[in-house]
Design a protein around this motif. Structure first.
Motif: not given
Lengths: 209, 64, 317
Positions: C50-57, C124-128, C181-191, C196-197
């Motif tokens: 078996p070799d199921d691909r690793a799950v990514t973020l 999130v702080a690394t987002l340019p 927090v809403g903005v931070i989480v939104d940014q992390l989700v799209s990142m 990129a995450l």
């Protein structure tokens, strides 16, 4: 004639020859009771260990993620997996056989114990192998196994989530341990010989020197 | 020819096991079919190893 | 001088003085290697591996953005698995204990993980060139710990509500007092959805990385990985330790270890990990010391399986 010198090297050689003379290390005969297929499973286990090592060496030479994108790599991985399944298969049959022969009798307890330690070291080696697969299986096993290992405090130095660390354990430390214990185990078998059958009448007292 | 062999090797099996397993379930007990086969074969092999006569096991008594 | 003493059949033997038979160990080993090699090749060709691909973020945030957002918020309010784990990652709890002793706590924190910072705030702080993200992070970091947790807990409650939906990958929650927090989480989700995450968390701003600890911990705090594992019966309460992805056999030799997690009492215990470990260590010691344990070492003699193994020998007696 001069008296033989007794330096450390000579003493070491003499001690080695005394405990394992060549004809005991590689005998051409066995006691007549050594006549069952169950005796073959120790050698089968060692043979599987050899194949595991050979296929593992190929995987190590080519690198940890080679087998994901190479057909040959995947096949070598298959060989590695199935030799491991065969290894444990043979080892468990060997263990059952030795248990029912009470193979620890006659000063052979250390042989039994090195076998058990080898089994445990093998379980650990296989476990770190599963962690080193760099696929979904490895991700899941790592995140699950961390709790058991962390609960003992061992997680501080044995971090199952760190794939680099686990790969090192899998391809260096643990194979060395399994190999060394297996060699010791086999040497003990050769030194003490194969355990004789239970005497027919085990209630009598025997003459001992 | 070697390309065909490599293709077989890529999908790597004659009998693909790349599908969900089936399980023997009995109350809180659960065992996958494949593990059950392995364990069953182990038991059979053990029985075979102690029951099947070993060649020259009884007729070659060496010194006697 | 000879003396008589009691003979212990489970410990002692009389040296073999009977006949021997020719036995070629070298030939045996060679045949064994050939047999095992043939079996290995046959099994590998027949069944592969078996070799199921690793799950990514990225996969996690794309396929189940709500679970991802809820996990991120829980890292901020301290309720997520890693945020509340304890040693060796942090001091949030003491870890499992047995007889009042917690080995993990005694050994201490050695693989330091600050879940809120490492999984959410730092990435999130690394987002340019993203003023909204920069402002949200600085607002969050300047607030008191109490305020931070209140915001995060409010968001966690909102995002875990039944009616929450994701529209085009964006998590839509009811309005509330979330602060930044809403903005931070939104940014992390799209990142995370951009991929990129994955690289940010793995490399932690270093070029090379062989340490997957942080992304794995974050991944395991959500439900995505576990739901994926449940399909293959890999979860702890599914005897998962001995199972494998697909229909391949797994680590069947772990049957006893995984069995204890199913036993009523242990299956619900908060300290199960340590209790099961202790049981297994105890049983390993028992196996190790079988030759010295009265009763146990007599089982071979009582069961008389040895009469079958050595039947030729006994027949010739």
């Amino acid at each position: 004639m001069t008296a033989p010198t007794k330096n450390w090297t000579g003493a070491l050689r003499e001690a080695g020859l005394r405990s394992l003379p060549p004809e005991r290390l590689l005998p051409e005969t066995q006691p007549s009771y050594v006549a069952s297929w169950i005796y073959v499973f120790g050698a089968l286990t060692m043979a599987a260990l050899g194949i595991i090592t050979a296929t593992g060496l190929v995987l190590a030479v080519m690198g940890p993620t080679w087998w994901h994108h190479s057909a040959t790599g995947h096949f070598v991985n298959s060989l590695h997996l199935w030799s491991v399944e065969l290894f444990f298969f043979a080892m468990v049959v060997h263990l059952w056989g030795k248990f029912f022969m009470a193979a620890w009798r006659g000063n052979r307890a250390l042989t039994w114990m090195t076998g058990v330690v080898c089994f445990m070291a093998s379980v650990g080696t296989a476990f770190t192998g599963y962690l080193s697969q760099t696929n979904f299986d490895a991700q899941w096993i790592a995140t699950q196994a961390k709790d058991g290992i962390n609960s003992t405090g061992a997680g501080a130095v044995f971090n199952v989530l760190n794939v680099g660390q686990m790969l090192m354990w899998h391809i260096t430390l643990l194979p060395l341990a399994v190999g060394a214990i297996a060699v010791l185990h086999v040497l003990l078998v050769r030194k003490r010989g194969v355990v004789p059958p239970f005497a027919d009448d085990m209630t009598k007292t025997e003459v001992a020197k | 020819m070697s390309a065909i062999v490599l293709e077989v090797l890529r999908y790597s099996s004659v009998i693909p096991l790349d599908h969900p397993n089936s399980f023997l379930t009995w109350g809180w007990f659960s065992l996958s079919y494949s593990n059950a086969i392995v364990v069953g074969l182990m038991g059979l092999t053990f029985l075979g190893a102690i029951l099947i006569p070993f060649p020259h096991g009884s007729n070659n008594r060496g010194g006697k | 001088m000879k003396r008589r003493k009691a003979f212990h059949p489970d410990r002692e033997v009389n040296p073999w003085a009977g006949p021997t038979r020719p036995y070629d160990i070298a030939k045996e080993v060679v045949i064994c290697v050939v047999v095992m090699a043939v079996l290995t090749v046959a099994l590998a060709v027949l069944f592969g591996s078996p070799d199921d691909r690793a799950v990514t973020l990225k996969q996690w945030a794309t396929e189940t953005p709500i679970d991802f957002a809820a996990t991120a918020a829980a890292e901020l309010d301290g309720s997520a698995g890693t945020a509340s784990y304890g040693p060796p990652y942090n001091s949030a709890s003491t870890g499992p204990s047995i007889l009042g002793i917690s080995p993990a706590k005694i050994v201490g924190v050695h693989v330091r993980v600050n879940a809120a910072k490492d999984f959410v705030l730092s990435p999130v702080a690394t987002l340019p060139q993203n003023p909204a993200a920069t402002l949200a992070i600085s607002t969050f970091e300047q607030a008191t710990l109490r305020q931070q947790q209140q915001w995060a807990a409010a968001y966690t409650k909102a995002v875990t509500a039944k009616q929450v939906q994701a529209v085009d990958g964006r998590v839509i929650v009811a309005k509330g007092n979330f602060g930044p927090v809403g903005v931070i989480v939104d940014q992390l989700v799209s990142m995370a959805q951009s991929g990129a995450l994955d690289s940010t968390m793995l490399t932690q701003e270093r070029f090379f990385s062989t340490d997957s600890t942080k992304p794995l911990l974050f991944l395991s705090d959500g439900s995505y990985l576990a739901n994926r594992a449940a399909i293959d019966h890999l979860q702890g309460d599914q005897w998962g330790m001995m199972n494998e992805t697909g229909s391949w056999p797994g680590q069947a030799w772990l049957w006893l270890y995984t069995m204890w997690y199913q036993v009523p009492g242990l299956s619900t215990s908060d300290n199960a990990d340590l209790q099961v470990w202790a049981i297994m260590m105890g049983l390993t010691l028992v196996l190790l010391f079988v030759p010295f344990i009265p009763g146990l070492r007599s089982i071979p003699r009582w069961t008389r399986v040895y009469r079958l193994i050595w039947r030729a020998h006994y027949k010739a007696q």
